[in-house]
Design a protein around this motif. Structure first.
Motif, short mmCIF file in Angstrom:
data_model
loop_
_atom_site.label_atom_id
_atom_site.label_comp_id
_atom_site.label_asym_id
_atom_site.label_seq_id
_atom_site.Cartn_x
_atom_site.Cartn_y
_atom_site.Cartn_z
N THR A 122 -13.44 7.63 -9.65
CA THR A 122 -13.32 8.03 -11.05
C THR A 122 -12.00 8.74 -11.24
OG1 THR A 122 -15.72 8.24 -11.26
CG2 THR A 122 -14.38 9.38 -12.90
N LEU A 123 -11.23 8.30 -12.19
CA LEU A 123 -9.92 8.88 -12.50
C LEU A 123 -10.05 9.69 -13.78
CD1 LEU A 123 -7.86 5.68 -11.74
CD2 LEU A 123 -8.08 7.68 -10.27
N HIS A 124 -9.71 10.93 -13.73
CA HIS A 124 -9.88 11.83 -14.86
C HIS A 124 -8.65 11.84 -15.75
CE1 HIS A 124 -13.63 13.23 -13.16
NE2 HIS A 124 -13.00 13.29 -11.98
N TRP A 125 -8.83 12.31 -16.97
CA TRP A 125 -7.73 12.40 -17.93
C TRP A 125 -7.78 13.75 -18.61
CZ3 TRP A 125 -3.79 9.22 -18.08
CH2 TRP A 125 -2.87 9.38 -19.12
N GLU B 175 0.84 -1.20 0.00
CA GLU B 175 0.00 0.00 0.00
C GLU B 175 0.88 1.25 0.00
OE1 GLU B 175 -3.29 0.01 -0.13
OE2 GLU B 175 -3.76 -2.08 0.35
N ASP B 176 0.48 2.24 -0.81
CA ASP B 176 1.18 3.51 -0.84
C ASP B 176 0.90 4.26 0.48
OD1 ASP B 176 1.65 6.44 -1.44
OD2 ASP B 176 2.18 5.60 -3.38
N ILE B 177 1.92 4.89 1.06
CA ILE B 177 1.72 5.59 2.34
C ILE B 177 1.04 6.94 2.15
CG2 ILE B 177 3.62 4.43 3.52
CD1 ILE B 177 5.23 7.07 3.17
N ASN B 178 0.96 7.42 0.90
CA ASN B 178 0.28 8.67 0.59
C ASN B 178 -0.70 8.41 -0.56
OD1 ASN B 178 -0.41 11.39 0.50
ND2 ASN B 178 1.32 11.91 -0.83
N PRO B 179 -1.77 7.66 -0.28
CA PRO B 179 -2.65 7.21 -1.37
C PRO B 179 -3.36 8.36 -2.08
CG PRO B 179 -3.63 6.69 0.76
CD PRO B 179 -2.24 7.20 1.03
N GLN B 180 -3.44 8.22 -3.41
CA GLN B 180 -4.11 9.20 -4.26
C GLN B 180 -5.48 8.69 -4.73
OE1 GLN B 180 -2.57 12.32 -4.71
NE2 GLN B 180 -1.38 11.35 -3.08
N ALA B 181 -5.85 7.50 -4.28
CA ALA B 181 -7.14 6.90 -4.58
C ALA B 181 -7.43 5.89 -3.48
CB ALA B 181 -7.11 6.22 -5.95
N GLY C 112 -11.96 -6.12 -6.81
CA GLY C 112 -13.21 -5.80 -7.48
C GLY C 112 -13.14 -4.65 -8.46
N HIS C 113 -11.96 -4.32 -8.97
CA HIS C 113 -11.82 -3.19 -9.88
C HIS C 113 -11.71 -3.60 -11.35
CE1 HIS C 113 -11.39 -0.70 -6.38
NE2 HIS C 113 -10.28 -1.30 -6.02
N ALA C 114 -11.64 -4.88 -11.64
CA ALA C 114 -11.41 -5.32 -13.02
C ALA C 114 -12.51 -4.85 -13.96
CB ALA C 114 -11.26 -6.84 -13.08
N ASP C 115 -13.75 -4.87 -13.52
CA ASP C 115 -14.86 -4.46 -14.39
C ASP C 115 -15.14 -2.97 -14.33
OD1 ASP C 115 -15.24 -7.05 -15.30
OD2 ASP C 115 -16.67 -7.54 -13.70
N THR C 116 -14.91 -2.33 -13.20
CA THR C 116 -15.21 -0.90 -13.07
C THR C 116 -14.08 -0.03 -13.58
OG1 THR C 116 -14.39 -0.91 -10.80
CG2 THR C 116 -16.77 -1.23 -11.12
N GLY C 117 -12.86 -0.52 -13.54
CA GLY C 117 -11.73 0.19 -14.10
C GLY C 117 -10.68 0.57 -13.08
#
Length: 116
Positions: free
Chosen positions: A110-113, A31-37, A78-83
């Motif tokens: 939701t991750l933006h681009w 796990e990242d110690i400074n999570p962005q999601a 559980g992220h394979a289908d949602t992205g």
């Protein structure tokens, strides 16, 4: 940077604690110690490779294993289908702060681009 000074090598070697979520003969994920999601996991090769620029033909299987491990963890969570997003930053201008290649798995929102 010598491997002995590398933060991720110290995590790999158990000298610095981390919440390990996956490990195999090629890579370690934590796990990242400074999570962005809500899901933010880092996947590192067990071999020290400073940047993507330093990957050699001999590293193909090793580097490919990072993507396979990320897909496995994404499915398990559980992220394979949602992205989800996988990102590997190279050098300072791209945001690389630890010079041991690592793949970021980001998911759970939701991750933006473009990302920034």
């Amino acid at each position: 940077m010598p491997e002995s000074d590398c933060l991720f090598c110290k995590i790999r070697d158990g000298l610095i604690p981390a919440k390990i979520v996956h490990q195999d003969e090629h890579c370690l994920a934590f796990e990242d110690i400074n999570p962005q999601a809500p899901t933010h996991v880092l996947f590192i090769p067990r071999k020290h490779i400073a940047t993507v620029n330093d990957i050699t033909a001999e590293d193909r299987e090793l580097v490919g294993s990072l993507s396979m491990a990320a897909a496995k963890v994404a499915r398990e969570r559980g992220h394979a289908d949602t992205g989800y997003r996988v990102v590997m930053n190279t050098q300072r201008d791209a945001g690389q702060t630890v010079f041991h290649i690592h793949l970021h798995l980001l998911a759970g929102r939701t991750l933006h681009w473009p990302p920034g």
